[in-house]
Motif scaffolding. Sequence first.
Motif, PDB file in Angstrom:
ATOM      1  N   ASP A 194       0.837  -1.193   0.000  1.00 39.67           N
ATOM      2  CA  ASP A 194       0.000   0.000   0.000  1.00 39.67           C
ATOM      3  C   ASP A 194       0.878   1.251   0.000  1.00 39.67           C
ATOM      4  O   ASP A 194       1.716   1.421   0.890  1.00 39.67           O
ATOM      5  CB  ASP A 194      -0.878  -0.025   1.261  1.00 39.67           C
ATOM      6  CG  ASP A 194      -1.899   1.104   1.301  1.00 39.67           C
ATOM      7  OD1 ASP A 194      -1.765   2.060   0.508  1.00 39.67           O
ATOM      8  OD2 ASP A 194      -2.818   1.029   2.126  1.00 39.67           O
ATOM      9  N   PRO A 195       0.712   2.156  -0.980  1.00 39.67           N
ATOM     10  CA  PRO A 195       1.536   3.376  -0.984  1.00 39.67           C
ATOM     11  C   PRO A 195       1.277   4.275   0.223  1.00 39.67           C
ATOM     12  O   PRO A 195       2.080   5.165   0.511  1.00 39.67           O
ATOM     13  CB  PRO A 195       1.140   4.080  -2.284  1.00 39.67           C
ATOM     14  CG  PRO A 195      -0.134   3.457  -2.718  1.00 39.67           C
ATOM     15  CD  PRO A 195      -0.153   2.070  -2.161  1.00 39.67           C
ATOM     16  N   ARG A 196       0.172   4.045   0.935  1.00 37.25           N
ATOM     17  CA  ARG A 196      -0.118   4.823   2.139  1.00 37.25           C
ATOM     18  C   ARG A 196       0.261   4.072   3.412  1.00 37.25           C
ATOM     19  O   ARG A 196      -0.122   4.474   4.509  1.00 37.25           O
ATOM     20  CB  ARG A 196      -1.608   5.172   2.203  1.00 37.25           C
ATOM     21  CG  ARG A 196      -2.064   6.179   1.148  1.00 37.25           C
ATOM     22  CD  ARG A 196      -3.523   6.562   1.398  1.00 37.25           C
ATOM     23  NE  ARG A 196      -3.983   7.588   0.468  1.00 37.25           N
ATOM     24  CZ  ARG A 196      -4.543   7.344  -0.699  1.00 37.25           C
ATOM     25  NH1 ARG A 196      -4.682   6.083  -1.089  1.00 37.25           N
ATOM     26  NH2 ARG A 196      -4.938   8.326  -1.482  1.00 37.25           N
ATOM     27  N   ALA A 197       1.021   2.985   3.302  1.00 39.18           N
ATOM     28  CA  ALA A 197       1.318   2.148   4.468  1.00 39.18           C
ATOM     29  C   ALA A 197       2.011   2.931   5.576  1.00 39.18           C
ATOM     30  O   ALA A 197       1.654   2.813   6.756  1.00 39.18           O
ATOM     31  CB  ALA A 197       2.172   0.948   4.055  1.00 39.18           C
ATOM     32  N   ALA A 198       3.006   3.748   5.228  1.00 39.07           N
ATOM     33  CA  ALA A 198       3.731   4.509   6.248  1.00 39.07           C
ATOM     34  C   ALA A 198       2.804   5.510   6.925  1.00 39.07           C
ATOM     35  O   ALA A 198       2.805   5.650   8.166  1.00 39.07           O
ATOM     36  CB  ALA A 198       4.926   5.230   5.624  1.00 39.07           C
ATOM     37  N   GLU A 199       2.005   6.201   6.127  1.00 40.52           N
ATOM     38  CA  GLU A 199       1.074   7.188   6.695  1.00 40.52           C
ATOM     39  C   GLU A 199       0.072   6.521   7.634  1.00 40.52           C
ATOM     40  O   GLU A 199      -0.158   6.994   8.754  1.00 40.52           O
ATOM     41  CB  GLU A 199       0.326   7.901   5.568  1.00 40.52           C
ATOM     42  CG  GLU A 199      -0.723   8.890   6.066  1.00 40.52           C
ATOM     43  CD  GLU A 199      -1.644   9.388   4.965  1.00 40.52           C
ATOM     44  OE1 GLU A 199      -2.527  10.209   5.282  1.00 40.52           O
ATOM     45  OE2 GLU A 199      -1.494   8.958   3.804  1.00 40.52           O
ATOM     46  N   LYS A 200      -0.537   5.417   7.190  1.00 44.22           N
ATOM     47  CA  LYS A 200      -1.539   4.740   8.017  1.00 44.22           C
ATOM     48  C   LYS A 200      -0.924   4.220   9.313  1.00 44.22           C
ATOM     49  O   LYS A 200      -1.533   4.324  10.387  1.00 44.22           O
ATOM     50  CB  LYS A 200      -2.170   3.591   7.229  1.00 44.22           C
ATOM     51  CG  LYS A 200      -3.072   4.051   6.090  1.00 44.22           C
ATOM     52  CD  LYS A 200      -3.602   2.865   5.298  1.00 44.22           C
ATOM     53  CE  LYS A 200      -4.487   3.296   4.147  1.00 44.22           C
ATOM     54  NZ  LYS A 200      -4.949   2.155   3.323  1.00 44.22           N
ATOM     55  N   SER A 201       0.292   3.663   9.231  1.00 44.12           N
ATOM     56  CA  SER A 201       0.947   3.146  10.437  1.00 44.12           C
ATOM     57  C   SER A 201       1.266   4.273  11.409  1.00 44.12           C
ATOM     58  O   SER A 201       1.033   4.155  12.615  1.00 44.12           O
ATOM     59  CB  SER A 201       2.231   2.389  10.068  1.00 44.12           C
ATOM     60  OG  SER A 201       1.929   1.195   9.388  1.00 44.12           O
TER      61      SER A 201
END
Length: 726
Positions: A563-570
């Motif tokens: 997911d390209p938003r993985a860092a943001e979501k985490s």
Amino acid sequence: MPKQIVDVLVPVALDQAYSYRVPAGLELAPGDLVRVPLGPRKATGAVWGHGVARPGLDNRLKDVAEKLEIPALKPELRNFIDWVADYTLSSRGMVLRMALRMGEQLGPERPRVAVRLAGPIPVRMTPARKKVLALLTDGLLRAKRDVVEEAGVSPGVIDGLVDEGTLETAALAPEPVARPPGPDFAVPDLSPAQAEAAAALRARIAAGGYAVTLIDGVTGSGKTAVYFEAIAEMIRRSRQTLVLMPEIALTAQFLDRFTERFGVRPAEWHSGLSPRVRARTWAAAANGEVQVVAGARSALFLPYADLGLIIVDEEHDPAYKQEDGVRYHARDMAVVRAHIAKIPIVLASATPSVETEVNARRGRYARLSLPERFGGQRQPAIEAIDLRREALPRGRYIAPPLAEAVKVTLERGDQALLFLNRRGYAPLTLCRACGFRLQCPHCDAWLVDHRFRRRLVCHHCGFSMPPPAACPKCEAKDSFVACGPGVERLEEEVAALFPGKRILVLSSDLVATVERLREELADIEQGKVDLVIGTQLVAKGHHFPKLNLVGIVDADLGLGSGDPRAAEKSFQLLHQVVGRAGREAGRAGRGRGLIQTHQPDHPVMRALIAADREAFYAAEIAARERSVYPPFGRLASLVVSGPDRPGAEGFARRLAAAAPKSDDVRVLGPAEAPIAVIRGRHRFRLLAKSPRSFDLSDYLRGWLARAPKQKGGVRLEVDIDPQSFL
């Protein structure tokens, strides 16, 4: 004289309106709600415009059956429905369907029956009758249901007294959905930062027109109290306010705080309401009988009589994305509705989405900052437990430093929270004899062990089965072993480490009803629980006064996906969870967060430990800009599914070949989806990527017009601005 023609949009999966004749004597205008014949049945629809007379064809049109005595849909809502359908490539009928949940099929509402003392004392007196008569000695009307509950008797006792003439009945008006809130009921004592932010919101409301404001405050800074002052101002102006929240779980504490501030509860709108209550709430919003509605994302489509303000709480939350049917993001669509209605909108978060952060940095959104916690409490101190060096005991998932911290916290009389975003007991069950893994027969996914329910469950299609006594492959008995932890396994470990302590597991699959969830959250708030084990359900805006320690059991869980938003979501999830600690002023010491991780040098972990939110956003925004990912570019997901792999893959390849050539669009795929099979359907994914300024929706509309015909059970699902990449 020729009959008037109107175009009526009906709530079915069609994009065009149907033409109907207007019977003589009936006046119709755009927005009016009507009943019209649709095939063999009648359907409720909305007049979308005046039709065009077509000589020779009009006699074949059917007549409008009746006009409903319901407020018409306002032009701003009709324009909003058109905009959402156009942007998301959904049919207008299905978007309209979300706005027409008025429950007209429920029939008339049953009257409320009241009783009062009206005649002689009954000849035969019983203890139950004495209780009823003692309660009604004042001669006032009371609802029959209330008398039954307060006197502790059966309804038959009341009926008997009515039959004998001692009591008389009367019909009561229905209870209002929500009583008028008092803007000055309990004016709060705000901190200087809160007072400044509240004054800025009031000024923005007074200025009128469309404006987006971000309340950017650390966890525990009192963002809710600030936007309550905006709601109070809107109440004084006799206009309606919509407060969107990502989860029903959030509403309990919100409703309590709203009641403390305004003296009454707001109207609620979410999937947990009964059909009757939903119908009454819909009507109350349309008639202007309620001034404040607090609800989940679908509340955005209610036909408000005079909507003056929208508030999106926890605006970063992924739950605002609707993942089936009409696929839309409620935060983004709330901004669109505010723009169409020319009203202000407030976004609130301690960890804004990257999209919102970029808009605030570029001046598109105003930012109101609350940099400190209300009451002077400091943000929790965060430390990493490096699992590369701190070995976990065999069969355990809580490292010794975390276990010791929990022990000290509990001995001090405070609460601790252990967070693991994984439901069930274990994510994988395999045979020790042959290595066979228990997998869903309908999905490309392992079965999750839910030991509390004694079932193996697929989290994608809902399939479940009892644990087998023997391995289906090698027939070895009692050979299965659970691999990895879930919250249920963590509860087992915690019970062994801290015997006698009151433990509560909070997980969506263990919550039977909304009311039960609210009771459990209230138990935590009142200190009836010592140790909470939870999934992301505990990360969403709760205030637990006694909670002073948060332990993240597996901080790396969300970082390994594509997911390209993985860092943001985490980052958002872990920041929000740790932010539950140390929120109550006056408690001993500072809140503390301990993060178990194998990647302490990951940018997300470094930003969390250093409490350097700005560094994380700067790095994440720069990476998105380099790769032209949202908000600097646009994405659209196209998922092809079919009953067999060759058919689905073949259609996906033909679909890719039909994509119009454009220098602005890059089409990636088709590739097998990360979860290749769900509910027996094989899945292939394509991704369309374009610059932000490009009209990707229009491009996709042209692409779909050239796409091969779907046949053989093949389906195509299009998602503009996807949040899920599975």
